[in-house]
Design a protein around this motif. Structure first.
Motif, PDB file in Angstrom:
ATOM      1  N   UNK A  57       0.170  12.170   0.640  1.00  8.45           N
ATOM      2  CA  UNK A  57      -0.544  13.162   1.434  1.00  8.45           C
ATOM      3  C   UNK A  57       0.060  14.538   1.159  1.00  8.45           C
ATOM      4  N   UNK A  75     -10.651   2.027  13.787  1.00  4.31           N
ATOM      5  CA  UNK A  75      -9.270   1.773  14.160  1.00  4.31           C
ATOM      6  C   UNK A  75      -8.671   3.159  14.412  1.00  4.31           C
ATOM      7  N   UNK A 106      -8.980   5.076  10.979  1.00  2.00           N
ATOM      8  CA  UNK A 106      -9.136   4.255   9.784  1.00  2.00           C
ATOM      9  C   UNK A 106     -10.503   3.601   9.865  1.00  2.00           C
ATOM     10  N   UNK A 154      -1.651   2.279  18.371  1.00  2.00           N
ATOM     11  CA  UNK A 154      -2.933   2.103  17.692  1.00  2.00           C
ATOM     12  C   UNK A 154      -3.880   1.285  18.541  1.00  2.00           C
ATOM     13  N   UNK A 212       0.641   5.645  -0.134  1.00  2.00           N
ATOM     14  CA  UNK A 212      -0.219   6.805   0.043  1.00  2.00           C
ATOM     15  C   UNK A 212       0.566   8.081  -0.228  1.00  2.00           C
ATOM     16  N   UNK A 246      -3.263  17.321   7.216  1.00  3.64           N
ATOM     17  CA  UNK A 246      -2.889  16.235   6.309  1.00  3.64           C
ATOM     18  C   UNK A 246      -4.089  15.850   5.439  1.00  3.64           C
ATOM     19  N   UNK A 263      -2.962   0.311  -4.035  1.00  2.00           N
ATOM     20  CA  UNK A 263      -2.803  -1.016  -3.451  1.00  2.00           C
ATOM     21  C   UNK A 263      -2.275  -1.923  -4.547  1.00  2.00           C
ATOM     22  N   UNK A 296      -7.066  -1.270  17.876  1.00  2.00           N
ATOM     23  CA  UNK A 296      -7.839  -2.007  16.884  1.00  2.00           C
ATOM     24  C   UNK A 296      -9.050  -2.630  17.572  1.00  2.00           C
ATOM     25  N   UNK A 322      -5.379   5.740  15.758  1.00  2.00           N
ATOM     26  CA  UNK A 322      -3.920   5.826  15.774  1.00  2.00           C
ATOM     27  C   UNK A 322      -3.484   7.161  16.367  1.00  2.00           C
ATOM     28  N   UNK A 367      -6.875  12.117   9.288  1.00  2.20           N
ATOM     29  CA  UNK A 367      -6.103  12.733  10.362  1.00  2.20           C
ATOM     30  C   UNK A 367      -6.839  13.922  10.968  1.00  2.20           C
ATOM     31  N   UNK A 394       5.977   6.701   7.168  1.00  2.00           N
ATOM     32  CA  UNK A 394       6.061   7.925   6.390  1.00  2.00           C
ATOM     33  C   UNK A 394       7.491   8.224   5.965  1.00  2.00           C
ATOM     34  N   UNK A 411      -0.491   0.022  10.102  1.00  2.00           N
ATOM     35  CA  UNK A 411       0.491   1.052  10.428  1.00  2.00           C
ATOM     36  C   UNK A 411       1.140   1.561   9.164  1.00  2.00           C
ATOM     37  N   UNK A 412       1.057   2.869   8.954  1.00  2.00           N
ATOM     38  CA  UNK A 412       1.708   3.486   7.800  1.00  2.00           C
ATOM     39  C   UNK A 412       3.053   4.055   8.219  1.00  2.00           C
ATOM     40  N   UNK A 441      -5.295  13.437   2.095  1.00  2.00           N
ATOM     41  CA  UNK A 441      -4.929  12.329   1.227  1.00  2.00           C
ATOM     42  C   UNK A 441      -5.065  12.746  -0.232  1.00  2.00           C
ATOM     43  N   UNK A 463       4.877   6.567  13.865  1.00  2.00           N
ATOM     44  CA  UNK A 463       3.810   5.837  14.534  1.00  2.00           C
ATOM     45  C   UNK A 463       4.090   5.744  16.031  1.00  2.00           C
ATOM     46  N   UNK A 473       0.846  -1.188   0.000  1.00  2.00           N
ATOM     47  CA  UNK A 473       0.000   0.000   0.000  1.00  2.00           C
ATOM     48  C   UNK A 473       0.880   1.236   0.000  1.00  2.00           C
ATOM     49  N   UNK A 531       6.262  12.016  10.065  1.00  2.00           N
ATOM     50  CA  UNK A 531       5.409  11.393  11.075  1.00  2.00           C
ATOM     51  C   UNK A 531       5.952  10.028  11.484  1.00  2.00           C
ATOM     52  N   UNK A 559      -0.594  13.830  16.110  1.00  2.00           N
ATOM     53  CA  UNK A 559      -1.752  13.671  15.235  1.00  2.00           C
ATOM     54  C   UNK A 559      -2.520  12.411  15.629  1.00  2.00           C
ATOM     55  N   UNK A 617     -10.456   0.063   3.538  1.00  2.00           N
ATOM     56  CA  UNK A 617      -9.499   0.531   2.541  1.00  2.00           C
ATOM     57  C   UNK A 617      -8.197   1.044   3.126  1.00  2.00           C
ATOM     58  N   UNK A 618      -8.018   0.923   4.432  1.00  2.00           N
ATOM     59  CA  UNK A 618      -6.761   1.279   5.086  1.00  2.00           C
ATOM     60  C   UNK A 618      -6.381   2.733   4.892  1.00  2.00           C
ATOM     61  N   UNK A 619      -7.336   3.570   4.594  1.00  2.50           N
ATOM     62  CA  UNK A 619      -7.070   4.993   4.428  1.00  2.50           C
ATOM     63  C   UNK A 619      -7.226   5.671   5.781  1.00  2.50           C
ATOM     64  N   UNK A 620      -6.290   6.561   6.110  1.00  2.00           N
ATOM     65  CA  UNK A 620      -6.323   7.280   7.380  1.00  2.00           C
ATOM     66  C   UNK A 620      -6.917   8.668   7.203  1.00  2.00           C
ATOM     67  N   UNK A 672      -4.023   6.916  -3.231  1.00  2.76           N
ATOM     68  CA  UNK A 672      -3.800   5.676  -2.489  1.00  2.76           C
ATOM     69  C   UNK A 672      -3.734   4.535  -3.491  1.00  2.76           C
ATOM     70  N   UNK A 676       0.106   9.475  15.861  1.00  2.44           N
ATOM     71  CA  UNK A 676       1.407   9.678  15.237  1.00  2.44           C
ATOM     72  C   UNK A 676       2.027  10.931  15.844  1.00  2.44           C
TER      73      UNK A 676
END
Lengths: 113, 113
Positions: free
Chosen positions: A35, B32, B94, B49, A33, A43, A50, B51, B34, B103, A104, A101-102, A45, B46, A31, B44, B90, B98-101, A48, B36
């Motif tokens: 930003x 979910x 999520x 998190x 991304x 921030x 995949x 879940x 998070x 913020x 950066x 977890x992303x 987006x 991590x 994945x 940024x 931050x 789609x695992x998009x955050x 994205x 950062x």
């Protein structure tokens, strides 16, 4: 393991120019991304991916912003034409598929005059 | 739609005090969540998190956060605070698959020695 790398770290462009920002994700991450970070908007987006497929293209950013993933280890973000309001820090992040977890990159600071 | 609110743009406290940074979210299903951190001049990183499971999650650098479904909050805590904790924090959410955050705008923490 190398983290997310981004080049250039700084870019200065004249209004109307085309600029290309580059990102290499963490090896093995599926994945990716893009930003944009500004003081006012925070921030946002932009795109994205995949497994190299574009999942989201950031809606409001569609007209002048185009992200591509040429292979699993390289992505570009093209801004064409640039405008002063595009001045911001552009961050790239990656994560493992089905992981949350992303990670950066250091970002590219863009200034459009 | 999903959103994250960090109501405090700036928090200042003395070293040794307890810190709590506020985060609230809006999302119709189980989120979910998070945290950062962004140190000056850096990207940024991590922190932690949530879940599922225990409402209190522990992360790196001595931080923990508590998920409270009753008031849709996910506040970050640490005691005692150290001057090196000075950074921008931050909160992110999520939602969906789609695992998009998404913020929040961030909270700038200043810890005075």
């Amino acid at each position: 393991d190398a983290g997310v790398t981004q080049t250039p770290r700084h870019e200065v462009a004249e209004k109307g120019q085309t600029i290309i920002l580059k990102c290499e994700p963490v090896s093995g991450h599926n994945d990716l991304f893009w930003y944009r970070q500004t003081k006012i908007q925070g921030l946002e987006l932009l795109s994205y991916f995949r497994s190299k497929s574009l999942m989201e293209d950031g809606g409001a950013f569609k007209d002048r912003f185009k992200a591509e993933m040429l292979n699993s280890s390289f992505s570009t973000l093209k801004i064409q034409p640039t405008e002063p309001k595009d001045s911001a820090v552009y961050l790239c992040a990656s994560s493992l598929i089905n992981q949350d977890t992303q990670y950066f990159g250091p970002g590219t600071r863009l200034l459009v005059l | 739609a999903q959103s994250v609110d960090q109501p405090d743009a700036h928090v200042t406290l003395y070293e040794g005090a307890s810190l709590e940074l506020r985060c609230s979210y809006s999302y119709s299903a189980a989120p979910y969540l998070f945290w950062y951190v962004q140190y000056p001049g850096q990207s940024l990183q991590f922190l932690l998190k949530y879940i599922t499971g225990d409402a209190v999650v522990k992360g790196t650098k001595g931080f923990e956060a508590e998920f409270r479904k009753s008031n849709s909050s996910f506040n970050l805590k640490k005691s005692p605070a150290h001057w090196s904790d000075s950074a921008k924090y931050f909160c992110a959410l999520e939602g969906g698959s789609n695992y998009k955050l998404t913020f929040g705008k961030g909270t700038l923490l200043t810890v005075t020695p």
